[in-house]
Motif scaffolding. Sequence first.
Motif, PDB file in Angstrom:
ATOM      1  N   MET A   1      29.675  40.768  48.109  1.00 33.11           N
ATOM      2  CA  MET A   1      30.766  40.808  47.141  1.00 33.11           C
ATOM      3  C   MET A   1      30.535  41.963  46.162  1.00 33.11           C
ATOM      4  SD  MET A   1      31.977  37.778  44.479  1.00 33.11           S
ATOM      5  CE  MET A   1      32.155  36.575  45.793  1.00 33.11           C
ATOM      6  N   ARG A   2      31.583  42.696  45.852  1.00 33.89           N
ATOM      7  CA  ARG A   2      31.511  43.747  44.836  1.00 33.89           C
ATOM      8  C   ARG A   2      31.798  43.102  43.481  1.00 33.89           C
ATOM      9  NH1 ARG A   2      36.093  47.474  46.981  1.00 33.89           N
ATOM     10  NH2 ARG A   2      36.922  45.361  47.278  1.00 33.89           N
ATOM     11  N   VAL A   3      30.821  43.151  42.592  1.00 35.80           N
ATOM     12  CA  VAL A   3      30.909  42.412  41.334  1.00 35.80           C
ATOM     13  C   VAL A   3      30.871  43.383  40.158  1.00 35.80           C
ATOM     14  CG1 VAL A   3      29.979  40.537  39.950  1.00 35.80           C
ATOM     15  CG2 VAL A   3      29.651  40.525  42.432  1.00 35.80           C
ATOM     16  N   PHE A   4      31.832  43.245  39.274  1.00 34.60           N
ATOM     17  CA  PHE A   4      31.875  44.024  38.039  1.00 34.60           C
ATOM     18  C   PHE A   4      31.314  43.170  36.922  1.00 34.60           C
ATOM     19  CE2 PHE A   4      34.494  45.253  34.210  1.00 34.60           C
ATOM     20  CZ  PHE A   4      33.794  46.441  33.944  1.00 34.60           C
ATOM     21  N   VAL A   5      30.315  43.704  36.193  1.00 34.74           N
ATOM     22  CA  VAL A   5      29.629  42.956  35.146  1.00 34.74           C
ATOM     23  C   VAL A   5      29.735  43.707  33.823  1.00 34.74           C
ATOM     24  CG1 VAL A   5      27.417  42.030  34.354  1.00 34.74           C
ATOM     25  CG2 VAL A   5      28.002  41.954  36.788  1.00 34.74           C
ATOM     26  N   THR A   6      30.144  43.001  32.775  1.00 40.71           N
ATOM     27  CA  THR A   6      30.057  43.554  31.424  1.00 40.71           C
ATOM     28  C   THR A   6      28.918  42.861  30.686  1.00 40.71           C
ATOM     29  OG1 THR A   6      31.496  41.954  30.302  1.00 40.71           O
ATOM     30  CG2 THR A   6      32.577  43.805  31.431  1.00 40.71           C
ATOM     31  N   GLU A  26      26.966  43.812  45.684  1.00 39.37           N
ATOM     32  CA  GLU A  26      27.051  45.182  45.174  1.00 39.37           C
ATOM     33  C   GLU A  26      27.565  45.101  43.738  1.00 39.37           C
ATOM     34  OE1 GLU A  26      29.438  47.656  47.667  1.00 39.37           O
ATOM     35  OE2 GLU A  26      28.563  46.850  49.512  1.00 39.37           O
ATOM     36  N   VAL A  27      26.736  45.510  42.797  1.00 41.89           N
ATOM     37  CA  VAL A  27      27.039  45.285  41.387  1.00 41.89           C
ATOM     38  C   VAL A  27      27.353  46.605  40.691  1.00 41.89           C
ATOM     39  CG1 VAL A  27      26.224  44.295  39.221  1.00 41.89           C
ATOM     40  CG2 VAL A  27      25.460  43.328  41.400  1.00 41.89           C
ATOM     41  N   THR A  28      28.396  46.576  39.882  1.00 38.84           N
ATOM     42  CA  THR A  28      28.728  47.687  39.001  1.00 38.84           C
ATOM     43  C   THR A  28      28.684  47.174  37.571  1.00 38.84           C
ATOM     44  OG1 THR A  28      30.161  48.754  40.634  1.00 38.84           O
ATOM     45  CG2 THR A  28      30.476  49.372  38.323  1.00 38.84           C
ATOM     46  N   GLY A  29      27.906  47.855  36.737  1.00 41.46           N
ATOM     47  CA  GLY A  29      27.782  47.442  35.347  1.00 41.46           C
ATOM     48  C   GLY A  29      28.453  48.420  34.406  1.00 41.46           C
ATOM     49  N   ALA A  65      37.074  45.403  42.028  1.00 45.06           N
ATOM     50  CA  ALA A  65      35.980  44.488  42.356  1.00 45.06           C
ATOM     51  C   ALA A  65      36.481  43.263  43.108  1.00 45.06           C
ATOM     52  CB  ALA A  65      35.273  44.050  41.077  1.00 45.06           C
ATOM     53  N   ASP A  66      35.526  42.545  43.722  1.00 46.66           N
ATOM     54  CA  ASP A  66      35.836  41.264  44.353  1.00 46.66           C
ATOM     55  C   ASP A  66      35.642  40.105  43.388  1.00 46.66           C
ATOM     56  OD1 ASP A  66      36.279  42.451  46.930  1.00 46.66           O
ATOM     57  OD2 ASP A  66      34.106  42.602  47.160  1.00 46.66           O
ATOM     58  N   GLY A  67      35.011  40.374  42.252  1.00 46.30           N
ATOM     59  CA  GLY A  67      34.780  39.346  41.247  1.00 46.30           C
ATOM     60  C   GLY A  67      34.263  39.963  39.971  1.00 46.30           C
ATOM     61  N   VAL A  68      34.434  39.244  38.865  1.00 52.38           N
ATOM     62  CA  VAL A  68      34.050  39.752  37.543  1.00 52.38           C
ATOM     63  C   VAL A  68      33.191  38.721  36.821  1.00 52.38           C
ATOM     64  CG1 VAL A  68      34.880  40.509  35.272  1.00 52.38           C
ATOM     65  CG2 VAL A  68      36.164  41.124  37.353  1.00 52.38           C
ATOM     66  N   ILE A  69      32.108  39.201  36.213  1.00 52.79           N
ATOM     67  CA  ILE A  69      31.336  38.398  35.269  1.00 52.79           C
ATOM     68  C   ILE A  69      31.406  39.100  33.924  1.00 52.79           C
ATOM     69  CG2 ILE A  69      29.037  37.597  34.590  1.00 52.79           C
ATOM     70  CD1 ILE A  69      28.373  37.155  37.496  1.00 52.79           C
ATOM     71  N   HIS A  70      31.952  38.422  32.930  1.00 56.71           N
ATOM     72  CA  HIS A  70      32.146  39.033  31.618  1.00 56.71           C
ATOM     73  C   HIS A  70      31.327  38.284  30.583  1.00 56.71           C
ATOM     74  CE1 HIS A  70      34.390  41.266  28.476  1.00 56.71           C
ATOM     75  NE2 HIS A  70      34.162  40.167  27.767  1.00 56.71           N
ATOM     76  N   ILE A  71      30.312  38.949  30.030  1.00 53.39           N
ATOM     77  CA  ILE A  71      29.495  38.337  28.984  1.00 53.39           C
ATOM     78  C   ILE A  71      29.371  39.233  27.756  1.00 53.39           C
ATOM     79  CG2 ILE A  71      28.175  36.863  30.538  1.00 53.39           C
ATOM     80  CD1 ILE A  71      25.929  38.900  30.390  1.00 53.39           C
ATOM     81  N   ALA A  72      30.093  40.337  27.736  1.00 58.18           N
ATOM     82  CA  ALA A  72      30.045  41.232  26.581  1.00 58.18           C
ATOM     83  C   ALA A  72      30.929  40.701  25.460  1.00 58.18           C
ATOM     84  CB  ALA A  72      30.501  42.634  26.983  1.00 58.18           C
ATOM     85  N   HIS A  73      30.604  41.076  24.223  1.00 58.93           N
ATOM     86  CA  HIS A  73      31.385  40.661  23.058  1.00 58.93           C
ATOM     87  C   HIS A  73      31.575  41.859  22.136  1.00 58.93           C
ATOM     88  CE1 HIS A  73      30.861  36.472  24.195  1.00 58.93           C
ATOM     89  NE2 HIS A  73      29.566  36.692  24.299  1.00 58.93           N
ATOM     90  N   ARG A  74      32.665  41.849  21.382  1.00 59.65           N
ATOM     91  CA  ARG A  74      32.917  42.901  20.393  1.00 59.65           C
ATOM     92  C   ARG A  74      32.135  42.604  19.120  1.00 59.65           C
ATOM     93  NH1 ARG A  74      37.447  46.053  20.283  1.00 59.65           N
ATOM     94  NH2 ARG A  74      36.367  46.935  18.484  1.00 59.65           N
ATOM     95  N   GLN A  75      30.812  42.702  19.210  1.00 56.74           N
ATOM     96  CA  GLN A  75      29.980  42.398  18.050  1.00 56.74           C
ATOM     97  C   GLN A  75      30.183  43.401  16.921  1.00 56.74           C
ATOM     98  OE1 GLN A  75      25.901  41.347  18.830  1.00 56.74           O
ATOM     99  NE2 GLN A  75      26.390  40.433  20.802  1.00 56.74           N
TER     100      GLN A  75
END
Length: 312
Positions: A1-6, A26-29, A65-75
């Motif tokens: 899976m192609r995964v986009f991560v923030t 396959e990860v893209t950050g 992407a095939d999926g997204v993981i979002h853990i970033a925040h506008r700190q």
Amino acid sequence: MRVFVTGGTGHIGSYIIPELVAAGHEVTGLARSDKAADAVSALGAEVRRGDISDLEGLKAAAVEADGVIHIAHRQDLLLSGGIDAVAAAELQIMLAYGEALAGTGKPLVVSGSIGSPGWEKLGRPATEDDPALPGGDAYKGTLRARNVVELAVIGLAERGVRSSIVRIPPIAHSTTDVGFLPLLIALAKEKGVVGYPGDGANVWPAVHGRDLASLFRLALEKGPAGKFWHGIEGEGVRFREIAEAIGSRLGLPAVSIPVDVLMLPGFFGFFANLVTLDLPASNLITRQILGWEPAQPSLLADLDNGHYFPAG
């Protein structure tokens, strides 16, 4: 899976990317600086330059992407607008993902908080079936203001997105922890005692960063749409036990701070609103549906490992 991560270079993200890579994804950050780009590459991911304030860029990355993981925040918004501004910005991000992913069935896994939904009067450990309660003006300036984000993510399930929320506890511990636990330790060193609120019976859940990373992966790979997951190693640890464990390592006494003086600019300072939280929760549904089993040291065991208390 192609995964986009923030958020891939943060404390939890730096465990999530290697977890995904090791599982064959396959990860893209996302990286907004040269330093962040180098860190993403070192973790084994491809780099996409950009910033979470660029909604069009996020939508494009999600489409590719095939999926997204979002853990970033506008700190960066915390100082100027507090949690309300952060939540408002996050809401726009989730709506952007919704536009990009609607009807695709692709997974979108977003970080949430065990502490935000508004469970203060449940009278039992919260479960994954307990929804985030609506926020509204009455809850401005509190963690519950962010519930609008969790509700938006879960709502995307009705638009054909395999969306879910991983609720993270106040303490995510590990050898690279830069969160609440190191701050409590630093406060104890400053004060010469380790404080706990009242009788210290309030419960705080915790989880190891590596276990949390495996949960994000499982939610991405097979989590059904519209679900909350609890990234906690157990129902929680009483605050007094945490204080006593810190005290034993530092050689400092653990002492009660009377509840009626917590709000004074004394012992806990800006932590005062947080240390009284009582957040017992269950991870049973998460374990049953996703097959997740925390395997790393528990919070108290990790405090005994010594890496939170380097020599000298």
